[in-house]
Every structure is written in C-alpha cells, then in structure tokens.
Enzyme design. Structure first.
Site, mmCIF file in Angstrom:
data_model
loop_
_atom_site.group_PDB
_atom_site.id
_atom_site.type_symbol
_atom_site.label_atom_id
_atom_site.label_comp_id
_atom_site.label_asym_id
_atom_site.label_seq_id
_atom_site.Cartn_x
_atom_site.Cartn_y
_atom_site.Cartn_z
ATOM 1 N N ARG A 165 22.335 -85.530 62.527
ATOM 2 C CA ARG A 165 23.582 -84.919 62.824
ATOM 3 C C ARG A 165 24.745 -86.067 63.161
ATOM 4 O O ARG A 165 25.585 -86.075 63.870
ATOM 5 C CB ARG A 165 23.466 -84.055 64.002
ATOM 6 C CG ARG A 165 22.652 -82.791 64.324
ATOM 7 C CD ARG A 165 23.232 -81.847 63.318
ATOM 8 N NE ARG A 165 22.636 -80.380 63.331
ATOM 9 C CZ ARG A 165 21.398 -80.099 62.944
ATOM 10 N NH1 ARG A 165 20.611 -81.234 62.053
ATOM 11 N NH2 ARG A 165 20.914 -78.985 62.839
ATOM 12 N N SER A 239 24.814 -74.912 66.919
ATOM 13 C CA SER A 239 24.152 -75.699 68.067
ATOM 14 C C SER A 239 25.418 -76.501 68.884
ATOM 15 O O SER A 239 26.146 -77.416 68.144
ATOM 16 C CB SER A 239 23.215 -76.780 67.796
ATOM 17 O OG SER A 239 22.194 -75.983 67.270
ATOM 18 N N GLU A 335 27.287 -81.754 70.131
ATOM 19 C CA GLU A 335 27.043 -81.943 68.628
ATOM 20 C C GLU A 335 28.566 -81.919 67.913
ATOM 21 O O GLU A 335 28.930 -82.794 67.009
ATOM 22 C CB GLU A 335 26.289 -80.734 67.895
ATOM 23 C CG GLU A 335 25.833 -81.156 66.590
ATOM 24 C CD GLU A 335 25.441 -80.020 65.910
ATOM 25 O OE1 GLU A 335 25.901 -79.064 65.550
ATOM 26 O OE2 GLU A 335 24.094 -80.075 65.973
#
Ligand code: EPU
Length: 339
Positions: A165, A239, A335
C-alpha cells in the site's frame, strides 16, 4: 477553472467539503495549460491536490488550494511479445472497467483486483492490492508529469518503489506527480493466483476446481460485495488502516496471550496481523463517533453514516488507534491520505 467547487460527489467517503479552485483535466494539453497558468508571475502559489476516483482520501475540511481532477480516457493494447500483452490505460479511466475490459479481451492477470474502487491513475499511488495480488505484479511502466519541473517522464516498475500500500507517489513525489497513464504487462502464460485462502475456499464451495480468470473475477466481486460497503451507497474508502507488521518476538508474545490471533508469516521473518481482528477485539465493530462508524461487517472499514465530517472520521480513527495500541502494543497506520 472553477472556484468554491463542491467535492462531495468526488470523494467516496462523501465528505461535504469545497475546493478553493477546481479544474478537470482531460488531456496532456490541459495539464500543460494549468501548469503554465501556475507558473505565471501573477498566479498565487496554492497547495495542489491531484484527484482520481477520490476513493483513498479523507477531506478534513475545505481544501484551500487547487484540485486537479484527472479525467483523461482511453485503453488499448500497445504491444505484445512472447511473454505478455502490454495494455496502456489513461489515468482517468475507472480501474474496475479496465479490469473488466482486459478480461473481455481474454487477457488474464487483473482478476484478483476486480471491483477495487478508484481510477487507473490512483492505482499506483497506494499500490492497490487484494486477494494475493498487487498492482506492482502487473505494472510495466507509467507516464507522469512533474508539476515542480514541468517535465514528462516514464517510470519503470522499480522507479515507483512499490511496497505494501505504498509507493514513491506517497513520499518524494507527493503533491508533485500527475500520473497520466499506466502500462500493464498481462502474462500470456496465465496461471490462477489462489494464494488467498478465502478466495480458494469460495471457488471450491462453488464446485470450481480449475477456474478461469473470468470465474476468479466473478468470485472476487461476490466476496467484496458481501464484505465491503458499496461506496455509491455507503461512504467509505475501503480499508482504513494497513495490516500492521510486527517482529517474531512480539508475535510470539501476542500469540501466547491471544491464541486466536490471525497472522501471516512473511518471508523476512516478520508477521502481518489482521487489523480488522484487532479493532473488533477492542469492541469497535459497529460503533460510532458522530456520523462516522466502524462498518459492522468488516471492522477495517470506516463509513460515513450520513453527513459525517472529516474531523469525525479522523477522531474515530484516532480513538481506534489508541485502543489497539494500549491493548496489543501495535500501532495502526492509516491507509488513505488525509487532505
Ligand atoms: N477480521 C476480523 N474482523 C473483522 C475483519 C477481519 O476478525 O472485522 C479477520 C478475518 O477473520 C480474517 C482477517 O481479519 O481472518 C483478514 O480479513 P480479510 O480477509 O477481510 O482481509 P483484510 O486483511 O481485512 C485486506 C486488505 C483489503 C483486501 C483484503 C483481501 C489491507 C489493509 N486490506 O483486508 O484491501 O481487499 O485483504 O485481500 O491490506 C483496501 O485496501 O481498501 C482493501 C479493501
């Protein structure tokens, strides 16, 4: 260019915020025109935000700068060799439409990454990933415009410094790069990637033993629809936290205390934990602060129940981080990008 532009429809969390200035870019010429404007001595220096599908940002208030909204379209086969089909897609395309289009052409590779919200240009920024695959496994190269230097350049996969990520676009090139297009290498000798147990189990449960890329895509879509809220209906950014990495010592200690702890051993000796599990254990699943809530089917997802502010989302995220740190000694990293 438009002023006081409403951004609510342009971020999947559905936060009601305005941009001081907003411009839609549908071509390289549009990008160059804005860049020239910004260079002129009369122009005020403003913060910049490059916007794709808005599926990985949290607007914490009105944006006091210039929003550059990439809307350039097009996808095509640009080359092939014995190993791969090379497909180029413009940044403003929808990622999921690109996945569907490649599968329709009979080119496998992107099926595990089906139904991820967002645009093609945003995909490299956080190196989108799901069900055992990541963009970095398929990205061949990309073209970007550097807003600091006015240069167009081609970056290879290695240049993008992809990690879980993460990429160079969240660091050295943050607020600087405008990704114009990406080129993917889709393998000619395709093999199903069934490393993610939940995906393998779902296919087996449907009696599919040697799945096609299309069948994998259909199954991934079904799993995602079951577990993740549709951003068109419930505001969310997927997420909200990364799954944390811990070392073997901390893993052993936690496992003694919590024998149910879900974890994945990594090749470097560290372990990845399921942030959703940690959050659920802290009792946050389904809980709210104002109109910001933890999704009741997947604790890793924060949702806007209607009219949530970016501040409420940030407060909820901070409260979760604090509890997880106190209980497990694990720091959860956010995130999406806070703007
Ligand atoms: N879990 C819980 N409670 C929850 C949620 C999850 O106990 O509320 C446990 C599950 O039981 C399972 C484990 O956590 O044992 C993993 O859950 P899941 O398979 O749903 O995946 P995840 O780790 O929560 C990650 C990605 C998702 C991706 C899926 C599938 C991150 C931060 N998230 O979620 O990516 O779709 O795996 O590969 O890595 C995204 O980045 O926006 C995203 C949705």
């Amino acid at each position: 260019m438009q002023n006081n532009f409403p951004l609510r429809a342009l971020n999947t969390l559905g936060i009601d915020a305005k941009a001081h200035a907003y411009v839609q870019l549908t071509s390289l010429d549009d990008v160059l025109a804005v860049w020239r404007d910004v260079q002129s001595p009369q122009s005020q220096p403003l913060p910049r935000l490059v916007l794709g599908g808005g599926s990985n940002i949290v607007l914490t208030g009105d944006f006091p700068g210039l929003v550059l909204h990439m809307c350039n379209k097009g996808m095509m086969l640009v080359n092939e060799d014995e190993h791969a089909y090379y497909v180029k897609a413009q940044a403003g395309e929808s990622w999921h439409q690109l996945v569907l289009w490649t599968l329709n052409q009979g080119w496998g590779g992107l099926e595990n990454l089906s139904l991820i919200p967002g645009s093609v240009g945003a995909a490299p920024v956080q190196n989108i990933g799901a069900y055992g695959a990541e963009l970095k496994d398929y990205l061949h190269a990309l073209t970007m415009f550097d807003f600091e230097t006015g240069q167009i350049s081609t970056l290879s996969n290695a240049d993008c410094a992809f990690a879980y990520r993460d990429s160079i676009f969240k660091h050295a090139l943050r607020e600087r790069a405008i990704i114009l297009d990406i080129t993917l290498a889709l393998p000619k000798h395709w093999r199903a990637n069934l490393t993610y147990p939940e995906l393998a189990q779902a296919l087996q449960a449907d009696g599919i033993h040697s799945p096609s890329a299309q069948q994998i895509s259909d199954t991934v879509i079904a799993i995602r629809r079951r577990k993740l809220p549709d951003p068109a209906i419930i505001g969310n950014v997927g997420s909200f936290f990364k799954n944390p990495l811990i070392d073997a010592n901390q893993h052993a200690t936690l496992l003694q205390q919590y024998p149910q702890l879900p974890s994945y051993a990594l090749s470097d000796g560290n372990f990845k934990l399921a942030a959703g599990w940690l959050i659920q254990q802290c009792g946050w699943k389904g809980k709210s602060i104002g109109a910001a809530s933890v999704y009741d089917k997947q604790a890793l997802v924060l949702i806007n129940c209607g009219g949530a502010t970016g501040q409420e989302i940030a407060e909820l995220a901070a409260a979760i981080q604090k509890d997880v740190l106190v209980r497990f000694g694990v720091a959860l990293e956010v995130e999406p990008v806070f703007v």
